[in-house]
Structures are given as structure tokens and as C-alpha cells.
Design a protein around this motif. Structure first.
Motif, short mmCIF file in Angstrom:
data_model
loop_
_atom_site.label_atom_id
_atom_site.label_comp_id
_atom_site.label_asym_id
_atom_site.label_seq_id
_atom_site.Cartn_x
_atom_site.Cartn_y
_atom_site.Cartn_z
N UNK A 12 22.97 40.88 52.51
CA UNK A 12 22.17 39.67 52.40
C UNK A 12 20.75 39.84 52.92
N UNK A 13 20.63 40.44 54.10
CA UNK A 13 19.29 40.68 54.65
C UNK A 13 18.46 41.59 53.74
N UNK A 14 19.08 42.66 53.26
CA UNK A 14 18.36 43.61 52.39
C UNK A 14 17.97 42.95 51.07
N UNK A 15 18.86 42.15 50.52
CA UNK A 15 18.55 41.48 49.25
C UNK A 15 17.44 40.45 49.44
N UNK A 16 17.49 39.69 50.52
CA UNK A 16 16.43 38.71 50.79
C UNK A 16 15.08 39.40 50.91
N UNK A 17 15.06 40.52 51.61
CA UNK A 17 13.81 41.27 51.75
C UNK A 17 13.32 41.76 50.39
N UNK A 23 16.14 34.16 54.47
CA UNK A 23 17.50 34.61 54.72
C UNK A 23 18.13 33.79 55.85
N UNK A 24 19.42 33.53 55.71
CA UNK A 24 20.20 32.90 56.78
C UNK A 24 21.61 33.46 56.74
N UNK A 25 22.22 33.53 57.90
CA UNK A 25 23.63 33.91 58.00
C UNK A 25 24.40 32.62 58.23
N UNK A 67 13.16 30.40 47.07
CA UNK A 67 14.60 30.61 47.11
C UNK A 67 15.08 31.10 48.45
N UNK A 68 16.34 31.43 48.50
CA UNK A 68 16.93 31.90 49.74
C UNK A 68 18.18 32.69 49.50
N UNK A 69 18.54 33.48 50.48
CA UNK A 69 19.78 34.26 50.45
C UNK A 69 20.53 33.89 51.72
N UNK A 70 21.80 33.56 51.56
CA UNK A 70 22.63 33.25 52.71
C UNK A 70 23.92 34.06 52.62
N UNK A 71 24.30 34.65 53.73
CA UNK A 71 25.57 35.38 53.81
C UNK A 71 26.63 34.37 54.23
N UNK A 72 27.57 34.12 53.33
CA UNK A 72 28.58 33.08 53.55
C UNK A 72 29.88 33.55 52.92
N UNK A 73 30.99 33.32 53.60
CA UNK A 73 32.27 33.76 53.04
C UNK A 73 32.56 33.08 51.71
N UNK A 74 32.36 31.78 51.60
CA UNK A 74 32.59 31.04 50.35
C UNK A 74 33.89 31.49 49.67
N UNK A 75 34.96 31.51 50.45
CA UNK A 75 36.21 32.11 50.01
C UNK A 75 36.88 31.40 48.84
N UNK A 142 30.51 50.51 48.32
CA UNK A 142 29.30 51.19 47.87
C UNK A 142 28.19 51.04 48.90
N UNK A 143 27.23 51.94 48.92
CA UNK A 143 26.11 51.80 49.86
C UNK A 143 25.34 50.49 49.62
N UNK A 144 24.92 49.84 50.68
CA UNK A 144 24.20 48.57 50.54
C UNK A 144 23.00 48.64 49.60
N UNK A 145 22.27 49.77 49.63
CA UNK A 145 21.10 49.88 48.74
C UNK A 145 21.51 49.79 47.27
N UNK A 146 22.63 50.40 46.92
CA UNK A 146 23.13 50.35 45.54
C UNK A 146 23.56 48.94 45.17
N UNK A 147 24.18 48.25 46.11
CA UNK A 147 24.61 46.86 45.85
C UNK A 147 23.38 45.99 45.61
N UNK A 148 22.36 46.15 46.44
CA UNK A 148 21.14 45.36 46.29
C UNK A 148 20.48 45.65 44.95
N UNK A 149 20.40 46.92 44.57
CA UNK A 149 19.81 47.28 43.27
C UNK A 149 20.60 46.66 42.12
#
Length: 167
Positions: A12-17, A23-25, A67-75, A142-149
Motif C-alpha cells: 500500500x505504501x509503495x503503491x501510494x508513492x 496513504x493510510x493504514x 485519490x488515496x490508498x488504504x491498507x485494509x483487510x476488507x475480508x 511475489x516481490x512488492x515491486x512486482x505487485x505494485x507494477x
């Protein structure tokens, strides 16, 4: 979105950047009672989650043009519905993967209230993202960078109607 230990905060932090977004957690939106309950190894129930989800959704709804990115379980789907109702334009990035990897990650944390005992409860509650919900499911191993890409590529493909927020 995803279970504890999926890497939501890191991604989430990497994607927001990468998106130039706020960004918020979602953990920061929990009440002290919710944190105490989880710290004691007790899973939250739907009534515990309702005010928390509304607060997260309201934060998303106020992000404006950037916009914004939030890390949330949202199960659960019903939780994601609350987020979409309060934050129109929400798009989900579901970080999915094996329970043993999530448990190992949670077990290695020293500064988080979520105990490894709740990983199983989160997987039991998880309702994976469905085809009719806006978003993408990726493997969290997968590595976070790949997920963000991959997320950026998916977002670029929907630029006709770009999402305002990513969860």
C-alpha cells in the motif's frame, strides 16, 4: 485488501508513492476496544467492524482528485460494499496467498497487535474478491515491486473510468 501478513502495508505504501496518492493504514482507524480485543487473540465480529469500516470509507471519500490508498483487510464482500458506498470509485487490490506464509510473517512481527492465532480466523472469514467487484487479485508471495507494477498496469487499463481510491 487481504488477511493479516499479506503485505498490505508494504504494498500500500509503495503503491501510494507510485501513484502520488495519500496513504493510510486502516489499523489506525480501529478503536482502542478493537485493538484490545485483537491483542487478546479474539477475532472481531461484524458489529466491531462496522464503525471502523465506516471511518475507513469516509477517509477514502475525502481524498479528492489525488485519490488515496488504504491498507485494509476488507475480508468480506459486505465490508467492501461499505467501503465502496462511503468512498465512491474504490478499486481493490486483493493480496492473496498461502496461510502458512501469512502466519510466518505475522509470527515474525514484534511491533503489531495482531497475534498469529488470528490468521486462521481471518482466512475463515475471507471472501475473495469476485469478478463483479472492481479490482485485481495477485499473489502476495511475489516481490512488492512486482505487485505494485501489476497494479499500476491494471489501473492504467481502466483509465476510461479511473478509480479514485485503492484498497
Amino acid at each position: 485488501m487481504g488477511v493479516t501478513g499479506a503485505g498490505k502495508t508494504t504494498v500500500g505504501r509503495a503503491l501510494a508513492e507510485a501513484l502520488g496518492a495519500d496513504y493510510a493504514d486502516a489499523d489506525a482507524f480501529h478503536s482502542a476496544g478493537n485493538v484490545a480485543k485483537m491483542s487478546a487473540g479474539k477475532p472481531l465480529d461484524d458489529s466491531d467492524r462496522q464503525p471502523w469500516l465506516r471511518a475507513v470509507g469516509d477517509w477514502l471519500g475525502t481524498r479528492g482528485a489525488t485519490g488515496g490508498v488504504v491498507s485494509c483487510s476488507a475480508l468480506k464482500r459486505s465490508y467492501r460494499t461499505i467501503l465502496r458506498e462511503r468512498g465512491p470509485g474504490v478499486w481493490f487490490l486483493h493480496l492473496a496467498g498461502p496461510p502458512d506464509v501469512a502466519a510466518a510473517r505475522v509470527g515474525g512481527r514484534e511491533d503489531h497487535f495482531m497475534p498469529v492465532s488470528l490468521v486462521t480466523a481471518q482466512y475463515a472469514a475471507l471472501e475473495p474478491l469476485t469478478a463483479d467487484e472492481p479490482g485485481l487479485t495477485v499473489e502476495f508471495v511475489r516481490p512488492p515491486e512486482q505487485i505494485v507494477e501489476q497494479a499500476q498496469r491494471a489501473l492504467a487499463e481502466i483509465q476510461i473510468h479511473p478509480p479514485k481510491e485503492v484498497v
